[in-house]
Design an enzyme around this catalytic site. Structure first.
Site, short mmCIF file in Angstrom:
data_model
loop_
_atom_site.label_atom_id
_atom_site.label_comp_id
_atom_site.label_asym_id
_atom_site.label_seq_id
_atom_site.Cartn_x
_atom_site.Cartn_y
_atom_site.Cartn_z
N SER A 19 1.06 -0.94 0.23
CA SER A 19 -0.21 0.08 -0.12
C SER A 19 0.81 1.47 0.09
CB SER A 19 -0.89 0.20 0.50
OG SER A 19 -0.27 0.21 2.26
N HIS A 74 -2.87 -6.43 2.33
CA HIS A 74 -2.84 -7.37 3.00
C HIS A 74 -2.87 -8.52 3.56
CE1 HIS A 74 0.39 -3.81 5.02
NE2 HIS A 74 0.49 -3.93 3.59
N GLU A 78 -4.08 -2.36 9.88
CA GLU A 78 -3.96 -3.35 10.53
C GLU A 78 -3.97 -2.74 11.52
OE1 GLU A 78 0.09 -1.51 10.06
OE2 GLU A 78 0.49 -2.08 7.87
N GLU A 136 2.10 -9.90 6.88
CA GLU A 136 2.28 -9.77 8.15
C GLU A 136 2.66 -10.21 9.35
OE1 GLU A 136 1.94 -5.29 8.76
OE2 GLU A 136 2.87 -4.50 7.21
N ASP A 148 -3.67 1.40 11.57
CA ASP A 148 -3.47 1.79 10.69
C ASP A 148 -4.12 1.80 9.24
OD1 ASP A 148 -2.38 2.74 7.97
OD2 ASP A 148 -0.63 1.13 8.64
N GLU A 157 -2.98 6.07 12.48
CA GLU A 157 -2.20 6.20 11.20
C GLU A 157 -2.94 6.00 9.99
OE1 GLU A 157 1.42 3.30 10.94
OE2 GLU A 157 0.86 3.21 8.52
N ASP A 174 1.46 8.00 7.88
CA ASP A 174 2.20 7.53 6.27
C ASP A 174 2.87 7.67 5.34
OD1 ASP A 174 3.34 5.10 5.01
OD2 ASP A 174 2.57 3.89 5.77
N LYS A 208 10.11 5.37 7.52
CA LYS A 208 10.29 4.03 6.74
C LYS A 208 11.40 4.45 5.47
CE LYS A 208 5.32 2.46 5.88
NZ LYS A 208 4.55 2.38 4.85
N HIS A 246 8.65 -0.93 9.60
CA HIS A 246 9.02 -2.08 8.40
C HIS A 246 7.62 -2.22 7.78
CE1 HIS A 246 5.53 -5.07 9.35
NE2 HIS A 246 4.91 -3.38 9.59
N LYS A 267 6.99 -0.57 14.26
CA LYS A 267 5.95 -1.41 13.87
C LYS A 267 6.71 -2.33 13.32
CE LYS A 267 2.98 0.52 9.87
NZ LYS A 267 2.24 1.02 9.73
P1 PGA Z 1 2.81 -0.73 3.22
O1 PGA Z 1 2.45 -1.66 4.07
O2 PGA Z 1 4.53 -1.57 3.71
O3 PGA Z 1 2.19 -2.17 2.39
O4 PGA Z 1 2.95 -0.05 2.89
C1 PGA Z 1 2.81 -0.88 5.65
C2 PGA Z 1 1.88 0.18 6.12
O5 PGA Z 1 1.40 1.23 5.82
O6 PGA Z 1 2.60 0.63 7.32
ZN ZN Z 2 0.21 2.98 7.20
#
Ligand code: PGA
Ligand code: ZN
Length: 421
Positions: free
Chosen positions: A40, A152, A161, A204, A239, A282, A308, A333, A361, A384
């Site tokens: 995503s 996911h 999440e 995940e 999230d 998030e 994010d 990230k 991650h 996370k």
């Molecule tokens: P992604 O998801 O690594 O698929 O972007 C993680 C997140 O959205 O925090």
């Molecule tokens: Zn996110």
């Protein structure tokens, strides 16, 4: 003192190719890094260069590998591996685009991280100490994603999440044990309610039961935490990854098949933070809605509002957010921005403006554990990195336990996860 650099194509936790780089220094320092990959992904992330050829369904990274071996390597040989910022700048100048689209952020990041690891090894220092110095001592609260939805998982849950945060633990080791026990209890709760095939896991490592209702998912979490005996020690974080269920044409969010306005979605968040022990949200709204983010941050005072896809670990976008009061925490990230030094810049900008930082991650991960060291190095107080299951997730938690054991006076962030010092 960089003596050699070598890139190759390896695979990530979804079986997709990604870039691995090894760096060797004259003094014998060795560093190896592998780049993760999102599903995503935010529109404004740095570019993950893919070959778009038939092999690996178009996802090959041989172009990025070649960019390291034939363009980046000749420029960096002989450079002092400790000159991280200069090295990152050289690579950015070689690329010479806004989004690292020419050489690929996957090529650049792999080198950037491997250089840091080689420099640390050369100095006989663990990575967190090399990056953070003697001031690194805070062990982060894990945000463990135990229930997966969105991009996911193969279920119909719109939010991506559902995470548990063991803020009542005394150490990272205890935090991980509490989460692991809760994770196994959750499996039983799901098994009893929906049967055996409902206990499969998502990308995940969290369970992906056939649930489409957000409250039903949160009830499962509640029951697991209660049954495991951690009612007053574990809180929740969500999230939503709202860009994934935002319909641009309609200008509305599609939740359980029904269109919702921004105000209606904010009302839903207000309700659920009152009904459940949620402390962090998030990407509650889509990645371009700075105004909506500012509104929800103000209206849900006391809740951590993490950006994010809206900030993509980019100081320019974070600055814009800070100016309007959008969010109060940054999701960090490293592959969203593409170098270690720019990631650290983003964290520092966040801290200086009273924002929290969550090191994160990607849904496509590898055995590389850099982010565990980074969370300790920067004293972020939060990380996370998925469920307490699947090697690419547990490798980070295991690294945290090693670091905690090694630190003379570790401090677990606990309830102060947002500003641990
Ligand atoms: P992604 O998801 O690594 O698929 O972007 C993680 C997140 O959205 O925090
Ligand atoms: Zn996110």
């Amino acid at each position: 003192d960089i003596y050699d650099i070598k890139a190759r194509e390896v695979i990530d936790s979804r079986g997709n190719p990604t870039v691995e780089v090894e760096v060797l220094t004259v003094g014998g320092g060795y560093g190896r890094a592998i780049v993760p990959s999102g599903a995503s992904t935010g529109t404004h992330e740095a570019v993950e260069l893919r070959d778009k050829e038939p092999r690996f369904g178009g996802k090959g990274v041989l172009l990025a590998v070649d960019n390291v071996n034939s363009i980046i390597k000749p420029e960096l040989i002989g450079y002092d591996s400790r000159m991280q910022r200069e090295i990152d700048i050289i690579m950015r100048e070689l690329d010479n685009t806004e989004n690292k689209g020419k050489l690929g952020a996957n090529a650049i990041l792999a080198v950037s991280l491997a250089v840091a690891k080689a420099a640390a090894d050369n100095a006989s220092l663990p990575l967190y100490k090399y990056i953070g110095g003697c001031n690194s001592y805070v062990m982060p609260v894990p945000m463990m994603n135990v229930l997966n939805g969105g991009e996911h998982a193969g279920n119909e849950l719109d939010f991506q999440e559902f995470m548990i945060m063991p803020i009542g633990a005394d150490s990272v080791a205890e935090a991980i044990r509490m989460c692991s026990e809760t994770y196994h209890t959750l499996k039983n709760v799901i098994l009893n309610k929906y049967g055996k095939d409902a206990t499969n896991v998502g990308d995940e490592g969290g369970f992906a039961p056939p649930v489409n209702d957000i409250r039903e998912a949160l009830d499962l979490l509640n029951e697991a935490v209660k049954t495991a005996g951690y009612e007053d020690k574990i809180v929740f974080a969500l999230d939503s990854a709202a860009s994934e269920f935002y319909d641009k044409e309609k200008g509305k969010y599609i939740v359980k098949g029904k269109a919702m306005t921004t105000d209606e979605l904010i009302s839903l968040y207000k309700e659920i933070v009152n009904e459940y022990p949620i402390v962090s949200l998030e990407d509650p709204l889509h990645e371009e809605d700075f105004k909506g983010f500012a509104t929800i941050t103000k209206e849900l005072k006391g809740i951590q509002m993490v950006g994010d896809d809206i900030f993509v670990t980019n100081t320019e976008r974070l600055k814009k957010g800070i100016e309007v009061g959008a969010g109060n925490a940054l999701l960090l990230k490293v592959n969203q921005i593409g170098t270690l030094s720019e990631s650290i810049d983003a964290a520092n900008l966040a801290f200086r403006n009273g924002y929290g930082v969550v090191v994160s991650h990607r849904s496509g991960e590898t055995e590389d554990t850099t982010i565990a060291d980074l969370a300790v190095a920067l004293n972020t107080g939060q990380i996370k990195t998925g469920a307490p299951a699947r090697g690419e997730r547990t490798s980070k938690y295991n690294q945290l336990m090693r670091i905690e054991e090694e630190l003379g006076y570790p401090k677990y962030a606990g309830k102060n996860f947002r500003c641990p010092f």
